[in-house]
Design an enzyme around this catalytic site. Structure first.
Site, PDB file in Angstrom:
ATOM      1  N   LYS A  54      -9.781  18.382  43.714  1.00  0.00           N
ATOM      2  CA  LYS A  54      -9.612  18.402  41.908  1.00  0.00           C
ATOM      3  C   LYS A  54      -8.438  18.011  41.882  1.00  0.00           C
ATOM      4  CE  LYS A  54     -11.837  22.975  41.044  1.00  0.00           C
ATOM      5  NZ  LYS A  54     -12.085  23.889  40.516  1.00  0.00           N
ATOM      6  N   GLN A  98      -8.588  28.790  39.299  1.00  0.00           N
ATOM      7  CA  GLN A  98      -8.849  29.101  40.526  1.00  0.00           C
ATOM      8  C   GLN A  98      -9.712  30.240  40.804  1.00  0.00           C
ATOM      9  OE1 GLN A  98     -10.320  25.833  41.753  1.00  0.00           O
ATOM     10  NE2 GLN A  98     -12.314  27.360  42.744  1.00  0.00           N
ATOM     11  N   ASP A 121     -12.406  24.835  32.285  1.00  0.00           N
ATOM     12  CA  ASP A 121     -13.617  24.758  32.731  1.00  0.00           C
ATOM     13  C   ASP A 121     -14.905  25.272  31.758  1.00  0.00           C
ATOM     14  OD1 ASP A 121     -13.315  25.040  35.621  1.00  0.00           O
ATOM     15  OD2 ASP A 121     -12.110  26.558  35.339  1.00  0.00           O
TER      16      ASP A 121
HETATM   17  N1  GUN Z   1     -14.117  28.440  41.872  1.00  0.00           N
HETATM   18  C1  GUN Z   1     -15.757  27.973  42.000  1.00  0.00           C
HETATM   19  N2  GUN Z   1     -16.126  27.045  41.171  1.00  0.00           N
HETATM   20  C2  GUN Z   1     -15.078  26.979  39.938  1.00  0.00           C
HETATM   21  C3  GUN Z   1     -15.059  26.228  39.057  1.00  0.00           C
HETATM   22  O1  GUN Z   1     -15.820  25.454  38.641  1.00  0.00           O
HETATM   23  N3  GUN Z   1     -13.864  27.117  38.454  1.00  0.00           N
HETATM   24  C4  GUN Z   1     -12.812  27.928  38.289  1.00  0.00           C
HETATM   25  N4  GUN Z   1     -11.576  27.639  37.754  1.00  0.00           N
HETATM   26  N5  GUN Z   1     -12.896  28.344  39.568  1.00  0.00           N
HETATM   27  C5  GUN Z   1     -13.948  28.083  40.627  1.00  0.00           C
END
Ligand code: GUN
Length: 284
Positions: A54, A98, A121
């Protein structure tokens, strides 16, 4: 194989190229760049890979990322305080915490604390509610990415029989809301569904997001159907596989996403998209 592949790497690259242009156009006019705060608690190896990807994607586009790597001993109060600070910070357009979080921390409480207008998100109840009442705001990235991939098929989703396998907050539920918004007739299957095969057999569109390797069998796929696989699992030999038995499904489907290289790259592209959307709203 008869199915056409839906290439998430290519479509994701197109989405990101468009965002890079938008960002450059604004910043060349003297505006500040978009800012994304990326919060990771502890050093879970899978999470570390996702978070690094990311940050890399941000850097390539001209999005400033603000990293917060917290020890897994951080308290709920400390994490709450960080989110409060990021909510107020005018350089930050998006906040990503996350998941999963260590057991002593509540993900629900953190998601609820993020300003819904910085919730890139799309997990906050306000954003899920907006999607449910046909007033989408920031949309959950994976389902949003699937909708963008579906555009590539050129098929009209109105009246289509869509079957979503999996009912998680992050994928299955918002996926069903997106498909409903697009005019499909939506069925959501989950752990208590009695005859999964029967539902999948009549689907024009299957979205597999159960987190169970190979759950959806190729022989269940209706001829010409669109098959979207959100699952990703690593076998002992190191190869990656989805929730769908790909080889058999690709013999029957009209379109199918590969794993890897299908939905995964779209999730990151749509996270960037949400960050840019939030930034543009904030710039006014
Ligand atoms: N953990 C696995 N996928 C995601 C996601 O799309 N966003 C976040 N914040 N955590 C994750």
């Amino acid at each position: 194989m008869t199915a056409r592949l839906l290439d998430g790497r290519a479509v994701g690259a197109t989405v990101r190229a468009g965002l890079a242009e938008t960002i450059a156009a604004y910043t060349e006019n003297g505006h500040r760049p978009p800012g994304l705060a990326v919060v990771q608690v502890g050093g879970d190896p899978a999470s570390s890979v996702y978070v690094a990807n990311k940050r890399k994607a941000c850097a390539k586009l001209g999005i400033e990322s603000f990293s917060h790597d917290l020890k897994d001993t951080v308290s709920q109060a400390e994490l709450d305080a960080l989110v409060d600070e990021l909510n107020e910070d005018p350089r930050i357009d998006g906040i990503l915490v996350q998941l999963p979080l260590p057991e002593h921390l509540s993900a629900d409480s953190i998601i609820n604390r993020i300003d819904p207008d910085k919730d890139v998100d799309g997990f906050h109840p306000t954003n899920i509610g907006r999607l449910a009442i046909r007033q989408p705001g920031l949309r959950p990235c994976t389902p949003f990415g699937v909708m963008r991939l579906l555009e590539e098929t050129g098929r009209d989703l109105h009246g289509m029989e869509a079957v979503v396998v999996g009912a998680s907050n992050i994928v299955g539920r918002p996926m069903a809301l997106e498909l409903l918004l697009a005019g499909a007739t939506v069925t959501v299957c989950h752990r208590f569904t009695e005859d999964l095969a029967a539902h999948v057999r009549r689907a024009d569109l299957v979205v597999a997001a159960a987190g169970k390797p190979g759950l959806v069998r190729g022989e269940w796929i209706k001829g010409g159907a669109i098959v979207i696989d959100v699952g990703i699992h690593r076998r002992d030999d190191g190869t990656l596989h989805g929730d769908v038995d790909f080889d058999a499904a690709a013999e029957r489907a009209g379109f199918i996403t590969p794993v890897p290289g299908g939905v995964g790259p779209m999730t990151i592209a749509m996270l960037m998209h949400n960050t840019v959307t939030s930034w543009r709203r904030r710039l006014g």
